[in-house]
Scaffold this active site. Structure first.
Site, PDB file in Angstrom:
ATOM      1  N   LYS A  51       0.110  -1.170  -1.615  1.00 21.11           N
ATOM      2  CA  LYS A  51       0.049  -1.115  -0.146  1.00 21.11           C
ATOM      3  C   LYS A  51       0.628   0.181   0.414  1.00 21.11           C
ATOM      4  CE  LYS A  51      -1.136  -5.756   0.997  1.00 21.11           C
ATOM      5  NZ  LYS A  51      -0.807  -7.068   1.515  1.00 21.11           N
TER       6      LYS A  51
ATOM      7  N   ARG B   8       0.497 -11.268  -5.484  1.00 19.38           N
ATOM      8  CA  ARG B   8      -0.939 -10.969  -5.419  1.00 19.38           C
ATOM      9  C   ARG B   8      -1.117  -9.499  -5.774  1.00 19.38           C
ATOM     10  NH1 ARG B   8      -4.567  -9.007  -1.781  1.00 19.38           N
ATOM     11  NH2 ARG B   8      -6.616  -9.985  -1.713  1.00 19.38           N
TER      12      ARG B   8
HETATM   13  C1  7PJ Z   1      -3.109 -10.066   1.279  1.00 19.40           C
HETATM   14  C2  7PJ Z   1      -4.107 -11.030   1.237  1.00 19.40           C
HETATM   15  C3  7PJ Z   1      -1.732 -10.487   1.231  1.00 19.40           C
HETATM   16  C4  7PJ Z   1      -2.580 -12.741   1.110  1.00 19.40           C
HETATM   17  C5  7PJ Z   1      -4.989  -9.065   1.416  1.00 19.40           C
HETATM   18  C6  7PJ Z   1      -4.894  -5.976   0.160  1.00 19.40           C
HETATM   19  C7  7PJ Z   1      -5.324  -6.300   1.537  1.00 19.40           C
HETATM   20  N1  7PJ Z   1      -3.848 -12.359   1.149  1.00 19.40           N
HETATM   21  N2  7PJ Z   1      -5.287 -10.380   1.338  1.00 19.40           N
HETATM   22  N3  7PJ Z   1      -1.536 -11.848   1.159  1.00 19.40           N
HETATM   23  N4  7PJ Z   1      -3.674  -8.840   1.365  1.00 19.40           N
HETATM   24  N5  7PJ Z   1      -2.284 -14.051   1.042  1.00 19.40           N
HETATM   25  O1  7PJ Z   1      -5.462  -6.454  -0.813  1.00 19.40           O
HETATM   26  O2  7PJ Z   1      -3.974  -5.169   0.045  1.00 19.40           O
HETATM   27  O3  7PJ Z   1      -0.774  -9.725   1.299  1.00 19.40           O
HETATM   28  S1  7PJ Z   1      -6.209  -7.846   1.588  1.00 19.40           S
END
Ligand code: 7PJ
Length: 278
Positions: free
Chosen positions: A205, A239
Site C-alpha cells: 500500500k 490480506r
Molecule cells: C482491502 C480490501 C483491504 C479488505 C482492497 C488493495 C486495494 N479488502 N480490498 N481490506 N484492500 N477487506 O488490494 O490494496 O485492506 S483493494
C-alpha cells in the site's frame, strides 16, 4: 489471505491475472504457498477508481471462483459490495463475503449474509473509492473507526448475522492520511475489545511507497515489516499479494511470539488466542 484481482486496472497487479486460466493458476499457487483463503475481486477499489456494473464484475469473478473450486476445498472469499455478485459467487463455491463498504453499499447484502450464513468482512472506509483520498480527516482515528465498526456489528447482528461470522478490518488506505495508516497498524491491538477477528490489508500500500519512495512492485520488504507488526498487534488475517515470503516471516514471528505470549507479554493477543483457540 492471498489477493487475486481479476481486473484490468488494480493498482499493483492490474491486468496481470485478467485472463481466467492465469488467475486460477495464480490462486492455486498462493494456496500451495500457504494461503488459507484466496480473495477474488472483480472491481478495483484503488483511489479514484469508478465502480463497475454487476454484470461486468460477475463475468470476471465467477469463472475464476468456479475454476478454483474445481481444484481445491480451501476457503475462497469474494471481494464485492454487491449482493447480486455475492449470491452468485457463493453459489459457485465462495465461502466468505469481503465487503469493503461494511454492508453499506447494497442494503440487500445484510439479508444475503444472514441467509447464507457466510462469514462477512466489515471494512472501514471514509467516502467511496472515487472520493476517499480527498482530504480525509479524523480527530481520533482509532476511536472513530472503532465506533463505526461497533455500529456495523450491531446492525449486522440486528439483521440476523451471527456474531461468529463477523470479521473486522480498519481499512488501511481507504480514506486515511499517511499518519492515520501508521497509527492504525501501531494500535491494532485496541480493536481487540470489539471481540471479533481482525483482518488487515497492508500489502504494497501507498504508505509503504511514501516511506521508501518505491512503486508497488518494490514494496515487499515494507509489506513484511508491516505484516509482522500487525501480527504482534493481534491481527488474525493478513490480506497480501506475496504469500510465500509473508507466510515464512509470520511463521517465524509467531514461533517467537508464542513464548512471549506464554510469558504474559502481549496480553491482548494471549487473551484472544485463549478464548478463540481452534
Ligand atoms: C482491502 C480490501 C483491504 C479488505 C482492497 C488493495 C486495494 N479488502 N480490498 N481490506 N484492500 N477487506 O488490494 O490494496 O485492506 S483493494
Amino acid at each position: 489471505m492471498g489477493i487475486l484481482n481479476v481486473t484490468p486496472d488494480s493498482f499493483s497487479d492490474g491486468g496481470l491475472f485478467f485472463e481466467k486460466d492465469k488467475a486460477i493458476e495464480h490462486g492455486l499457487r498462493m494456496f500451495s504457498e500457504g494461503a488459507n483463503i484466496i480473495d477474488v475481486g472483480g472491481e478495483s477499489t484503488r483511489p479514484g477508481s469508478d465502480p463497475v456494473p454487476a454484470d461486468v464484475e460477475l463475468k470476471r469473478v465467477l469463472p475464476v471462483i468456479s475454476g478454483l473450486r474445481k481444484h481445491t476445498r480451501n476457503l475462497i472469499s469474494v471481494d464485492t459490495s454487491k449482493s447480486e455478485v455475492a449470491i452468485a459467487a457463493l453459489a459457485e463455491g465462495a465461502n466468505i463475503i469481503n465487503d469493503v463498504t461494511a454492508l453499506r453499499n447494497d442494503p440487500k447484502m445484510l439479508s444475503v449474509a444472514a441467509q447464507t450464513d457466510a462469514p462477512v468482512i466489515l471494512m472501514h472506509m471514509k467516502g467511496t473509492p472515487k472520493t476517499m483520498q480527498r482530504r480525509p480527516t479524523y480527530k481520533n482515528v482509532i476511536v472513530e473507526i472503532k465506533a463505526f465498526l461497533e455500529k456495523q456489528i450491531q446492525l449486522a447482528i440486528k439483521n440476523g448475522i451471527k456474531k461468529e461470522n463477523i470479521i473486522l478490518d480498519p481499512g488501511i488506505g481507504f480514506g486515511k492520511r499517511f499518519e492515520d495508516n501508521l497509527t492504525l497498524i501501531r494500535n491494532l491491538s485496541d480493536f481487540a475489545t470489539l471481540d471479533q477477528p481482525i483482518l488487515v490489508g497492508i500489502s504494497r500500500k501507498s504508505f509503504i511507497g511514501k516511506i521508501l519512495d518505491v512503486p508497488p512492485r518494490e514494496r515487499e520488504e515494507g509489506t513484511l515489516a508491516s505484516a509482522v507488526i500487525s501480527v504482534i498487534q493481534g491481527a488474525h488475517i493478513l490480506r497480501v499479494h506475496d504469500v510465500a515470503p509473508i507466510k515464512r516471516a509470520i511463521l517465524v514471528a509467531e514461533a517467537i511470539l508464542d513464548d512471549m505470549w506464554a510469558a504474559g507479554l502481549f496480553a491482548h493477543r494471549g487473551e484472544f488466542k485463549r478464548s478463540h483457540a481452534n
